[in-house]
Design a protein around this motif. Structure first.
Motif, PDB file in Angstrom:
ATOM      1  N   MET A 225       0.810  -1.187   0.000  1.00 15.58           N
ATOM      2  CA  MET A 225       0.000   0.000   0.000  1.00 15.58           C
ATOM      3  C   MET A 225       0.862   1.264   0.000  1.00 15.58           C
ATOM      4  N   LEU A 226       1.890   1.292   0.842  1.00 15.34           N
ATOM      5  CA  LEU A 226       2.768   2.459   0.876  1.00 15.34           C
ATOM      6  C   LEU A 226       3.464   2.667  -0.456  1.00 15.34           C
ATOM      7  N   TYR A 227       3.854   1.564  -1.092  1.00 17.07           N
ATOM      8  CA  TYR A 227       4.501   1.645  -2.409  1.00 17.07           C
ATOM      9  C   TYR A 227       3.552   2.298  -3.411  1.00 17.07           C
ATOM     10  N   GLN A 228       2.307   1.862  -3.402  1.00 18.93           N
ATOM     11  CA  GLN A 228       1.317   2.406  -4.338  1.00 18.93           C
ATOM     12  C   GLN A 228       1.005   3.874  -4.056  1.00 18.93           C
ATOM     13  N   GLN A 229       1.183   4.292  -2.822  1.00 23.14           N
ATOM     14  CA  GLN A 229       0.948   5.686  -2.450  1.00 23.14           C
ATOM     15  C   GLN A 229       2.211   6.535  -2.619  1.00 23.14           C
ATOM     16  N   HIS A 230       3.256   5.939  -3.176  1.00 25.47           N
ATOM     17  CA  HIS A 230       4.529   6.616  -3.411  1.00 25.47           C
ATOM     18  C   HIS A 230       5.200   7.080  -2.115  1.00 25.47           C
ATOM     19  N   LYS A 231       4.955   6.357  -1.049  1.00 24.51           N
ATOM     20  CA  LYS A 231       5.610   6.636   0.234  1.00 24.51           C
ATOM     21  C   LYS A 231       6.773   5.655   0.370  1.00 24.51           C
ATOM     22  N   TYR A 232       7.759   5.863  -0.479  1.00 26.43           N
ATOM     23  CA  TYR A 232       8.842   4.898  -0.636  1.00 26.43           C
ATOM     24  C   TYR A 232       9.735   4.784   0.598  1.00 26.43           C
ATOM     25  N   GLN A 233      10.027   5.884   1.242  1.00 29.06           N
ATOM     26  CA  GLN A 233      10.902   5.844   2.414  1.00 29.06           C
ATOM     27  C   GLN A 233      10.257   5.041   3.539  1.00 29.06           C
ATOM     28  N   LEU A 234       8.972   5.259   3.769  1.00 30.02           N
ATOM     29  CA  LEU A 234       8.261   4.494   4.800  1.00 30.02           C
ATOM     30  C   LEU A 234       8.199   3.013   4.445  1.00 30.02           C
ATOM     31  N   ALA A 235       7.949   2.717   3.195  1.00 32.68           N
ATOM     32  CA  ALA A 235       7.901   1.326   2.757  1.00 32.68           C
ATOM     33  C   ALA A 235       9.248   0.650   2.969  1.00 32.68           C
ATOM     34  N   ALA A 236      10.318   1.337   2.636  1.00 32.67           N
ATOM     35  CA  ALA A 236      11.658   0.772   2.808  1.00 32.67           C
ATOM     36  C   ALA A 236      11.944   0.521   4.286  1.00 32.67           C
ATOM     37  N   GLN A 237      11.540   1.421   5.139  1.00 32.86           N
ATOM     38  CA  GLN A 237      11.772   1.247   6.574  1.00 32.86           C
ATOM     39  C   GLN A 237      11.039   0.027   7.115  1.00 32.86           C
ATOM     40  N   LEU A 238       9.828  -0.206   6.639  1.00 32.32           N
ATOM     41  CA  LEU A 238       9.054  -1.357   7.101  1.00 32.32           C
ATOM     42  C   LEU A 238       9.618  -2.680   6.589  1.00 32.32           C
ATOM     43  N   LEU A 239      10.119  -2.683   5.373  1.00 32.57           N
ATOM     44  CA  LEU A 239      10.549  -3.930   4.747  1.00 32.57           C
ATOM     45  C   LEU A 239      11.999  -4.294   5.033  1.00 32.57           C
ATOM     46  N   ASN A 240      12.795  -3.327   5.389  1.00 33.75           N
ATOM     47  CA  ASN A 240      14.215  -3.567   5.589  1.00 33.75           C
ATOM     48  C   ASN A 240      14.466  -4.465   6.802  1.00 33.75           C
ATOM     49  N   ASN A 241      15.387  -5.398   6.670  1.00 30.66           N
ATOM     50  CA  ASN A 241      15.816  -6.299   7.744  1.00 30.66           C
ATOM     51  C   ASN A 241      14.768  -7.316   8.184  1.00 30.66           C
ATOM     52  N   LEU A 242      13.815  -7.638   7.339  1.00 33.41           N
ATOM     53  CA  LEU A 242      12.828  -8.659   7.687  1.00 33.41           C
ATOM     54  C   LEU A 242      13.461 -10.035   7.852  1.00 33.41           C
ATOM     55  N   HIS A 243      14.614 -10.246   7.235  1.00 32.46           N
ATOM     56  CA  HIS A 243      15.276 -11.549   7.366  1.00 32.46           C
ATOM     57  C   HIS A 243      15.648 -11.850   8.817  1.00 32.46           C
ATOM     58  N   LYS A 244      15.761 -10.843   9.631  1.00 28.60           N
ATOM     59  CA  LYS A 244      16.089 -11.038  11.044  1.00 28.60           C
ATOM     60  C   LYS A 244      14.877 -11.512  11.850  1.00 28.60           C
ATOM     61  N   GLU A 245      13.699 -11.372  11.276  1.00 29.83           N
ATOM     62  CA  GLU A 245      12.453 -11.723  11.963  1.00 29.83           C
ATOM     63  C   GLU A 245      11.866 -13.050  11.496  1.00 29.83           C
ATOM     64  N   SER A 246      12.549 -13.773  10.630  1.00 33.12           N
ATOM     65  CA  SER A 246      12.034 -15.021  10.048  1.00 33.12           C
ATOM     66  C   SER A 246      10.679 -14.801   9.389  1.00 33.12           C
ATOM     67  N   TYR A 247      10.591 -13.759   8.629  1.00 27.66           N
ATOM     68  CA  TYR A 247       9.354 -13.405   7.922  1.00 27.66           C
ATOM     69  C   TYR A 247       9.003 -14.509   6.927  1.00 27.66           C
ATOM     70  N   PRO A 248       7.750 -15.006   6.916  1.00 26.54           N
ATOM     71  CA  PRO A 248       7.408 -16.178   6.100  1.00 26.54           C
ATOM     72  C   PRO A 248       7.432 -15.951   4.587  1.00 26.54           C
ATOM     73  N   GLN A 249       7.210 -14.760   4.118  1.00 23.71           N
ATOM     74  CA  GLN A 249       7.215 -14.483   2.680  1.00 23.71           C
ATOM     75  C   GLN A 249       8.317 -13.484   2.360  1.00 23.71           C
ATOM     76  N   LEU A 250       9.497 -13.821   2.786  1.00 24.56           N
ATOM     77  CA  LEU A 250      10.629 -12.916   2.645  1.00 24.56           C
ATOM     78  C   LEU A 250      10.955 -12.621   1.188  1.00 24.56           C
ATOM     79  N   ASP A 251      10.818 -13.619   0.314  1.00 23.16           N
ATOM     80  CA  ASP A 251      11.111 -13.375  -1.097  1.00 23.16           C
ATOM     81  C   ASP A 251      10.186 -12.311  -1.675  1.00 23.16           C
ATOM     82  N   ALA A 252       8.913 -12.358  -1.339  1.00 20.40           N
ATOM     83  CA  ALA A 252       7.949 -11.363  -1.832  1.00 20.40           C
ATOM     84  C   ALA A 252       8.217  -9.984  -1.230  1.00 20.40           C
ATOM     85  N   ALA A 253       8.512  -9.958   0.064  1.00 16.43           N
ATOM     86  CA  ALA A 253       8.780  -8.682   0.729  1.00 16.43           C
ATOM     87  C   ALA A 253      10.022  -8.021   0.156  1.00 16.43           C
TER      88      ALA A 253
END
Length: 82
Positions: free
Chosen positions: A1-29
């Motif tokens: 949603m943030l990507y579609q709203q062109h809020k790129y910095q916020l989107a990057a902050q949310l998605l960055n370092n998900l590998h540390k959280e064992s995120y289940p859909q890491l490839d998609a994120a």
């Protein structure tokens, strides 16, 4: 949603370092994060690194076609600048 709203910095902050959280859909994120870096933040270097990470860690990803397409786009844009 943030990507579609062109809020790129916020989107990057949310998605960055998900590998540390064992995120289940890491490839998609991280595919989305690569698009954020490429389209919104003009950081093709970071997008390329993320795609390399995804290709290495998820060789059988169901998103392989999208990953490969974005990889080709990045490589073609690099070639046109040289």
């Amino acid at each position: 949603m943030l990507y579609q709203q062109h809020k790129y910095q916020l989107a990057a902050q949310l998605l960055n370092n998900l590998h540390k959280e064992s995120y289940p859909q890491l490839d998609a994120a991280y595919l989305l994060l690569a698009q954020v870096y490429m389209d919104g933040l003009n950081r093709e270097d970071l997008a390329r690194k993320l795609l390399q990470f995804i290709r290495q860690k998820f060789p059988n990803s169901t998103l392989r076609n999208q990953i490969d397409t974005l990889w080709k786009v990045l490589n073609s844009s690099e070639n046109t600048r040289q």
